[in-house]
Design an enzyme around this catalytic site. Structure first.
Site, PDB file in Angstrom:
ATOM      1  N   GLU A 164     -28.929 -16.681  -3.926  1.00  0.00           N
ATOM      2  CA  GLU A 164     -28.048 -17.434  -4.826  1.00  0.00           C
ATOM      3  C   GLU A 164     -28.667 -17.503  -6.227  1.00  0.00           C
ATOM      4  O   GLU A 164     -27.995 -17.291  -7.235  1.00  0.00           O
ATOM      5  CB  GLU A 164     -27.832 -18.835  -4.250  1.00  0.00           C
ATOM      6  CG  GLU A 164     -26.648 -19.572  -4.805  1.00  0.00           C
ATOM      7  CD  GLU A 164     -26.463 -20.930  -4.124  1.00  0.00           C
ATOM      8  OE1 GLU A 164     -27.194 -21.229  -3.154  1.00  0.00           O
ATOM      9  OE2 GLU A 164     -25.579 -21.683  -4.558  1.00  0.00           O
ATOM     10  N   GLY A 205     -22.896 -28.560  -5.564  1.00  0.00           N
ATOM     11  CA  GLY A 205     -22.692 -29.858  -4.954  1.00  0.00           C
ATOM     12  C   GLY A 205     -23.831 -30.184  -3.998  1.00  0.00           C
ATOM     13  O   GLY A 205     -24.241 -31.336  -3.874  1.00  0.00           O
ATOM     14  N   ALA A 206     -24.352 -29.140  -3.311  1.00  0.00           N
ATOM     15  CA  ALA A 206     -25.376 -29.390  -2.291  1.00  0.00           C
ATOM     16  C   ALA A 206     -26.750 -28.807  -2.627  1.00  0.00           C
ATOM     17  O   ALA A 206     -27.746 -29.237  -2.076  1.00  0.00           O
ATOM     18  CB  ALA A 206     -24.909 -28.855  -0.939  1.00  0.00           C
ATOM     19  N   THR A 208     -29.384 -26.710  -5.848  1.00  0.00           N
ATOM     20  CA  THR A 208     -29.544 -26.305  -7.248  1.00  0.00           C
ATOM     21  C   THR A 208     -30.604 -25.216  -7.315  1.00  0.00           C
ATOM     22  O   THR A 208     -31.543 -25.200  -6.513  1.00  0.00           O
ATOM     23  CB  THR A 208     -29.902 -27.535  -8.134  1.00  0.00           C
ATOM     24  OG1 THR A 208     -29.839 -27.142  -9.503  1.00  0.00           O
ATOM     25  CG2 THR A 208     -31.296 -28.081  -7.846  1.00  0.00           C
ATOM     26  N   GLN A 209     -30.415 -24.262  -8.242  1.00  0.00           N
ATOM     27  CA  GLN A 209     -31.330 -23.134  -8.346  1.00  0.00           C
ATOM     28  C   GLN A 209     -31.924 -23.024  -9.747  1.00  0.00           C
ATOM     29  O   GLN A 209     -31.234 -23.310 -10.724  1.00  0.00           O
ATOM     30  CB  GLN A 209     -30.611 -21.797  -8.056  1.00  0.00           C
ATOM     31  CG  GLN A 209     -30.262 -21.550  -6.614  1.00  0.00           C
ATOM     32  CD  GLN A 209     -29.123 -22.428  -6.132  1.00  0.00           C
ATOM     33  OE1 GLN A 209     -29.229 -23.164  -5.162  1.00  0.00           O
ATOM     34  NE2 GLN A 209     -28.021 -22.378  -6.835  1.00  0.00           N
TER      35      GLN A 209
HETATM   36  O1  LIG Z   1     -23.269 -24.334  -4.746  1.00  0.00           O
HETATM   37  P1  LIG Z   1     -22.998 -25.383  -3.727  1.00  0.00           P
HETATM   38  O2  LIG Z   1     -24.084 -26.395  -3.657  1.00  0.00           O
HETATM   39  O3  LIG Z   1     -22.630 -24.831  -2.397  1.00  0.00           O
HETATM   40  O4  LIG Z   1     -21.709 -26.213  -4.247  1.00  0.00           O
HETATM   41  P2  LIG Z   1     -20.396 -25.700  -4.983  1.00  0.00           P
HETATM   42  O5  LIG Z   1     -20.465 -24.262  -5.284  1.00  0.00           O
HETATM   43  O6  LIG Z   1     -19.226 -26.167  -4.222  1.00  0.00           O
HETATM   44  O7  LIG Z   1     -20.488 -26.494  -6.335  1.00  0.00           O
HETATM   45  P3  LIG Z   1     -19.693 -26.232  -7.718  1.00  0.00           P
HETATM   46  O8  LIG Z   1     -20.602 -25.551  -8.645  1.00  0.00           O
HETATM   47  O9  LIG Z   1     -18.355 -25.672  -7.470  1.00  0.00           O
HETATM   48  O10 LIG Z   1     -19.518 -27.726  -8.184  1.00  0.00           O
HETATM   49  C1  LIG Z   1     -20.649 -28.504  -8.343  1.00  0.00           C
HETATM   50  C2  LIG Z   1     -20.259 -29.926  -8.340  1.00  0.00           C
HETATM   51  O11 LIG Z   1     -19.438 -30.192  -9.454  1.00  0.00           O
HETATM   52  C3  LIG Z   1     -18.229 -30.810  -9.043  1.00  0.00           C
HETATM   53  N1  LIG Z   1     -17.186 -30.362  -9.969  1.00  0.00           N
HETATM   54  C4  LIG Z   1     -16.435 -29.251  -9.928  1.00  0.00           C
HETATM   55  N2  LIG Z   1     -15.614 -29.196 -10.990  1.00  0.00           N
HETATM   56  C5  LIG Z   1     -15.882 -30.297 -11.724  1.00  0.00           C
HETATM   57  C6  LIG Z   1     -15.384 -30.861 -12.939  1.00  0.00           C
HETATM   58  O12 LIG Z   1     -14.456 -30.254 -13.623  1.00  0.00           O
HETATM   59  N3  LIG Z   1     -15.912 -32.013 -13.382  1.00  0.00           N
HETATM   60  C7  LIG Z   1     -16.868 -32.629 -12.690  1.00  0.00           C
HETATM   61  N4  LIG Z   1     -17.385 -32.185 -11.560  1.00  0.00           N
HETATM   62  C8  LIG Z   1     -16.898 -31.050 -11.074  1.00  0.00           C
HETATM   63  C9  LIG Z   1     -18.038 -30.420  -7.607  1.00  0.00           C
HETATM   64  O13 LIG Z   1     -17.282 -31.397  -6.912  1.00  0.00           O
HETATM   65  C10 LIG Z   1     -19.468 -30.399  -7.126  1.00  0.00           C
HETATM   66  O14 LIG Z   1     -19.904 -31.675  -6.827  1.00  0.00           O
HETATM   67 CA   LIG Z   2     -22.191 -22.936  -6.069  1.00  0.00          CA
END
Ligand SMILES: O=P(O)(O)OP(=O)(O)OP(=O)(O)OC[C@H]1O[C@@H](n2cnc3c(O)ncnc32)[C@H](O)[C@@H]1O
Ligand SMILES: [Ca+2]
Length: 501
Positions: A164, A205-206, A208-209
């Site tokens: 990732e 969401g879960a 960070t890199q």
């Molecule tokens: O990489 P992983 O950890 O699997 O998670 P993800 O891929 O689902 O994570 P995203 O980058 O899509 O989103 C990161 C976080 O930002 C939130 N998010 C997405 N769009 C957003 C916005 O417009 N404003 C605020 N937060 C947002 C989302 O709910 C996640 O908590």
């Molecule tokens: Ca992601």
């Protein structure tokens, strides 16, 4: 007519014919051929949601840098695929609508040869830790759906945190044009930008890199070390993925800590706005691998959170998530994880961008200084919830209520976790897109799996076909002009001689 004159005339005539022929060749050869476009699909199955990306590129330029671009992104309705752990058979069908959209974007004649990949990230890594069979069932459900689509299915899997990080780094540097090419293009590029690569900071969401080229990368921690040879250049890259440090899981971790000290079922939380209330179910709370080590028997089943809107307290609260006490290496970020000295510029994307962009701190024109960023987040956190809610009525309540926590968390992660300072803070560029493509790991993943990034520089002639023909025509024109001039000079025709009427 003298015989020399006759020869010259014939030569002139032949040269003119040759020039006409060359121009004809140049024109016909450079007629725009019907474009042969290829497509590829990648599904980013994140912890919070799934995105489907469609990429396109001209078939004949496959190995050049910066030719692949995103032409479509489709946000899958509902939660991320790991959210289907209690109804695994529904994970696949949730992707149907976006697959339909991809079918409409890609010409039907190309469907069969278009590769489709699904990569799942931290949400599925956590589900695998919590319930491996549920994770397998979710993956087989999405595989069934993808196999039924008319595309060329290439796999659905959980990618590692290392992948990732690495693919995010490849994506942004590919899009920024940091992987240079030889010849004229190299020269042109070097006039525009430096040849350095940018580091990549991804906040999900879960997890960070953090990924960047490090000169001082020692063999202290081989699992954080990657080597790439791209377009004839070697790169020594540091990467680390922190599971449970994406912004949703960081909040869960923080609440798990708060729960250790609460005396009643209500909690005053400095990271939420004054007047904001949220209820949390305790029953499932400690099943999550990010909180399970803090498991505690509590005399209540629900926790009532009330916002306090105090940035300083919130920062102190969050800071505890970063354990800086033990470092078995020469330098560390946190939790005993090796981190070499930070180097170069960084592109910070996904939630780093969403949050900073909402707060008008992304500084697209020029980076916003760290003290201004802190002040802005501090005053945002101090605003009462009713006021914030009235001002931003179109923003999802989940996002809006968490921008204060997220802003404080981002600063804590960057300042306390990675130890960015006032000075090198300015080297962080918050970016959502580069050109038409989203910053993220998906493009790098596809480029790698379709072998579109060669290890060695492709052998390209310094001139393109068009430039070659053009140069030939130019040389011929110069040659004919010289001949004509010479002929006029030595055999002045009568009509040009003075006194002829
Ligand atoms: O990489 P992983 O950890 O699997 O998670 P993800 O891929 O689902 O994570 P995203 O980058 O899509 O989103 C990161 C976080 O930002 C939130 N998010 C997405 N769009 C957003 C916005 O417009 N404003 C605020 N937060 C947002 C989302 O709910 C996640 O908590
Ligand atoms: Ca992601």
């Amino acid at each position: 007519m003298s015989s020399t004159r006759k020869i010259l005339l014939i030569l002139g005539f032949l040269s003119t014919l040759a020039v006409i022929a060359l121009i004809a060749v140049a024109v016909t050869q450079n007629k725009p051929l019907p474009k042969n476009i290829k497509y590829g699909i990648v599904l980013d199955a994140g912890s919070s949601h799934t995105n489907l990306y469609v990429y396109e590129w001209p078939a004949e330029k496959e190995n050049d840098t910066g030719v692949v671009k995103q032409v479509e992104v489709c946000k899958v309705e509902g939660p991320g695929i790991s959210g289907y752990s209690h109804a695994t058979e529904k994970a696949g069908p949730s992707l149907a609508q976006c697959l339909q959209q991809a079918k409409e974007v890609i010409p039907s004649t190309q469907h069969k040869e278009t590769p489709v990949y699904l990569g799942a990230t931290a949400g599925m890594r956590l589900l695998r830790l919590e319930n491996e069979s549920a994770a397998d069932e979710v993956l087989s459900s999405v595989e069934t759906t993808l196999r039924l689509a008319p595309f060329n299915f290439q796999g659905a899997r959980i990618i590692t945190g290392q992948e990732e990080g690495a693919y995010g780094w490849i994506t942004i540097n590919y899009l920024l044009g940091s992987f240079k090419q030889s010849g004229w293009k190299k020269l042109l590029h070097s006039l525009k930008s430096t040849s350095e690569t940018s580091g990549a900071l991804d906040l999900g969401g879960a997890s960070t890199q953090i990924t960047f080229v490090s000169k001082e990368l020692s063999s202290e921690s081989p699992e954080n070390q990657l080597y790439f040879r791209l377009y004839g250049k070697d790169y020594q890259v540091y990467t680390h993925s922190f599971l449970c440090y994406g912004k949703d899981q960081a909040l869960q971790q923080k609440l798990a800590r708060d729960l250790q000290t609460v005396e009643s079922s209500s909690l005053l939380d400095p990271c939420f706005h004054r007047g904001y209330q949220r209820t949390i179910n305790i029953s499932d709370f400690f099943k999550n691998p990010c909180t399970s080590d803090k498991k505690k028997q509590l005399p209540f089943s629900q926790l009532y959170i009330e916002g306090e809107g105090d940035y300083q307290k919130c920062r102190e609260n969050i800071q505890k998530l970063f354990d800086k006490t033990n470092c078995p290496y020469s330098s560390c970020s946190f939790n005993g994880i090796y981190l070499p000295p930070l180097q170069g510029d960084f592109g910070a994307f996904s939630a780093f961008y969403f949050v900073m962009n909402f707060l008008n701190l992304a500084g697209e024109a020029s980076p916003v200084p760290l003290n201004k960023v802190t002040r802005t987040i501090e005053s945002f956190c101090a605003r009462p919830w009713q006021e914030v809610k009235t001002m931003y009525q179109n923003i999802k309540e989940k996002y809006l209520s968490e921008y204060c926590f997220s802003g404080a968390y981002i600063l804590s992660l960057l300042e306390n976790g990675y130890e960015f300072t006032e000075d090198n803070w300015q080297r962080i560029h918050f970016l959502g897109k580069i050109g038409s493509s989203d910053a993220g790991w998906t493009l790098g993943y596809m480029l790698n799996l379709t072998n579109m990034i060669p290890a060695e520089e492709p052998a390209v002639p310094p001139l393109s076909h068009g430039s070659y023909v053009g140069l030939m025509v130019l040389c011929s024109l110069v040659l004919v002009s010289v001949l004509l001039f010479a002929w006029l000079l030595f055999h002045k025709p009568k009509c040009l001689q003075k006194g002829v009427v």
